[in-house]
Design a protein around this motif. Structure first.
Motif, mmCIF file in Angstrom:
data_model
loop_
_atom_site.group_PDB
_atom_site.id
_atom_site.type_symbol
_atom_site.label_atom_id
_atom_site.label_comp_id
_atom_site.label_asym_id
_atom_site.label_seq_id
_atom_site.Cartn_x
_atom_site.Cartn_y
_atom_site.Cartn_z
ATOM 1 N N GLY A 16 0.817 -1.210 0.000
ATOM 2 C CA GLY A 16 0.000 0.000 0.000
ATOM 3 C C GLY A 16 0.849 1.257 0.000
ATOM 4 O O GLY A 16 1.952 1.270 0.540
ATOM 5 N N PRO A 17 0.347 2.341 -0.587
ATOM 6 C CA PRO A 17 1.088 3.599 -0.643
ATOM 7 C C PRO A 17 0.776 4.522 0.525
ATOM 8 O O PRO A 17 -0.264 4.398 1.178
ATOM 9 C CB PRO A 17 0.570 4.226 -1.940
ATOM 10 N N PHE A 18 1.689 5.453 0.769
ATOM 11 C CA PHE A 18 1.377 6.605 1.607
ATOM 12 C C PHE A 18 0.558 7.580 0.774
ATOM 13 O O PHE A 18 0.765 7.710 -0.443
ATOM 14 C CB PHE A 18 2.656 7.313 2.056
ATOM 15 N N LEU A 19 -0.350 8.290 1.418
ATOM 16 C CA LEU A 19 -1.101 9.350 0.752
ATOM 17 C C LEU A 19 -0.732 10.682 1.388
ATOM 18 O O LEU A 19 -0.972 10.904 2.575
ATOM 19 C CB LEU A 19 -2.606 9.128 0.888
ATOM 20 N N TYR A 211 7.800 -2.178 6.206
ATOM 21 C CA TYR A 211 8.994 -1.503 5.689
ATOM 22 C C TYR A 211 8.579 -0.562 4.573
ATOM 23 O O TYR A 211 7.640 -0.849 3.823
ATOM 24 C CB TYR A 211 9.980 -2.540 5.153
ATOM 25 N N PHE A 212 9.286 0.557 4.472
ATOM 26 C CA PHE A 212 9.023 1.519 3.397
ATOM 27 C C PHE A 212 9.990 1.291 2.242
ATOM 28 O O PHE A 212 11.192 1.105 2.453
ATOM 29 C CB PHE A 212 9.177 2.952 3.905
ATOM 30 N N VAL A 213 9.457 1.346 1.008
ATOM 31 C CA VAL A 213 10.302 1.212 -0.182
ATOM 32 C C VAL A 213 9.941 2.307 -1.181
ATOM 33 O O VAL A 213 8.817 2.802 -1.204
ATOM 34 C CB VAL A 213 10.135 -0.171 -0.843
ATOM 35 N N ASP A 214 10.918 2.675 -2.012
ATOM 36 C CA ASP A 214 10.715 3.728 -3.005
ATOM 37 C C ASP A 214 10.176 3.213 -4.332
ATOM 38 O O ASP A 214 9.584 3.968 -5.103
ATOM 39 C CB ASP A 214 12.037 4.451 -3.285
ATOM 40 N N TYR A 229 4.020 -6.058 5.517
ATOM 41 C CA TYR A 229 3.330 -4.773 5.366
ATOM 42 C C TYR A 229 4.307 -3.842 4.640
ATOM 43 O O TYR A 229 5.185 -3.247 5.260
ATOM 44 C CB TYR A 229 2.969 -4.258 6.755
ATOM 45 N N ILE A 230 4.161 -3.794 3.313
ATOM 46 C CA ILE A 230 5.118 -3.056 2.500
ATOM 47 C C ILE A 230 4.504 -1.736 2.057
ATOM 48 O O ILE A 230 3.528 -1.699 1.307
ATOM 49 C CB ILE A 230 5.556 -3.883 1.272
ATOM 50 N N SER A 231 5.101 -0.661 2.540
ATOM 51 C CA SER A 231 4.648 0.684 2.191
ATOM 52 C C SER A 231 5.395 1.136 0.947
ATOM 53 O O SER A 231 6.624 1.307 0.962
ATOM 54 C CB SER A 231 4.926 1.634 3.364
ATOM 55 N N PHE A 232 4.646 1.325 -0.129
ATOM 56 C CA PHE A 232 5.232 1.573 -1.444
ATOM 57 C C PHE A 232 5.103 3.041 -1.837
ATOM 58 O O PHE A 232 4.058 3.490 -2.294
ATOM 59 C CB PHE A 232 4.550 0.665 -2.468
#
Length: 253
Positions: A16-19, A211-214, A229-232
Motif C-alpha cells: 500500500g502507498p502513503f497518501l 517496511y518503506f520502499v521507493d 506490510y510493504i509501504s510503497f
C-alpha cells in the motif's frame, strides 16, 4: 477481526502507498488498482487530521484498508483517527516500551486500553451501531502499527515486542539510516543487517514487520525476505513519476 488483520495473521504480504495529497479520489483509485491498504499521512503530508475522514470514507467505498498515520504519539490524535472510522493507526517514533504501551492503550477501549468512549462518531456509525458491538469489537478490529525509526527503538525492541496489541512493527529505513550515521543510504549493509535483526526478533513473537520502499523492485525484494506490510512510495511521487515518464518520452521522440 478485520480482513486486514486476518490476512496479516495468515502470513499474507500486503502492499500500500502513503497518501500525502488531500484528495479522496486518490485513495479510491488505490483501491480500484488493487492495493491492500493506504496510509493517510498526517505527519508529513498536507492532510490535516480533520480532513482524513473524507479519505477514510473513500477508502471504505473502494474496499481498501485505511490506516491513519498520526503526527505524534498522542492519545487524542489516535482516538480521533479511530473515531473517524479508520481501520488502523500508525504511530511514529516509538523508542521505548513505555511509548509502545501508550500508543496501544490510546487505540483500545477498556479493559485493554484507555481510548475515550463515544459511539456517536463515524466509527460507531453515528450511534446506529449497537453499543455492545462498538465497544466490544472495536479492539479486535483496530490495527495498531508502531514505527521504530532510531537506535533508541532498536535497543528497546525486546521490551517493545512484549507489549500486547501490536499488529505491525514498521521500520522507516531513511530515519534508521540517519540514526546509523549514513542518512539516505537505505541499501547500506549496516541498514540491511539491522533490518534483518529486527525482523528476526519480531518473527520470534509473531509480530508482522513493515517496511518503506521507493520502488516496486525493492518492494518485491523485501517481499521475498518476508516483510508483510510493504509501504510503497507515496501518491505524490507516483503521480510525478508517471507524468515525468510521459513528458520525457514525448520530448525525446
Amino acid at each position: 477481526m478485520s480482513n486486514f488483520k486476518e490476512r496479516l495473521k495468515n502470513g499474507d504480504q500486503l502492499l500500500g502507498p502513503f497518501l500525502n495529497l488531500n484528495y479522496p479520489a486518490i485513495i479510491e483509485m488505490a483501491g480500484l488498482a488493487g492495493f491492500d491498504f493506504a496510509i493517510i499521512d498526517n505527519e508529513h503530508g498536507e492532510i490535516p487530521i480533520e480532513s482524513a475522514i473524507n479519505l477514510v470514507r473513500a477508502a471504505k467505498a473502494a474496499g481498501i484498508t485505511s490506516i491513519v498515520r498520526v503526527y505524534e504519539n498522542n492519545p487524542e490524535l489516535i482516538g480521533k483517527a479511530l473515531d473517524m472510522g479508520a481501520d488502523g493507526v500508525q504511530i511514529p517514533n516509538v523508542g521505548s516500551k513505555e511509548a509502545a504501551e501508550k500508543a496501544v492503550k490510546a487505540a483500545k477501549f477498556a479493559p485493554f486500553g484507555e481510548r475515550g468512549c463515544n459511539r456517536y462518531v463515524r466509527g460507531g456509525k453515528y450511534s446506529a451501531m449497537d453499543r455492545t458491538e462498538f465497544f466490544g469489537k472495536s479492539n479486535e478490529r483496530t490495527s495498531v502499527i508502531l514505527q521504530v525509526e532510531g537506535q533508541d527503538g532498536v535497543a528497546s525492541l525486546p521490551e517493545i515486542l512484549k507489549v500486547k496489541g501490536i499488529d505491525v512493527l514498521f521500520v522507516g529505513p531513511y530515519d534508521l539510516s540517519a540514526s546509523l550515521g549514513i542518512p539516505g543510504q537505505v541499501e547500506h549493509p549496516k541498514v540491511i543487517a539491522q533490518m534483518e535483526e529486527i525482523m528476526e526478533q519480531a518473527k520470534q513473537v509473531g509480530v508482522a514487520i513493515g517496511y518503506f520502499v521507493d520502488d516496486i523492485e525493492t518492494a518485491i525484494k523485501w517481499k521475498k525476505r518476508g516483510v508483510q506490510y510493504i509501504s510503497f512510495a507515496c501518491d505524490a511521487n507516483l503521480l510525478y513519476d508517471a507524468f515525468k515518464k510521459s513528458t520525457t518520452l514525448f520530448q525525446n521522440s
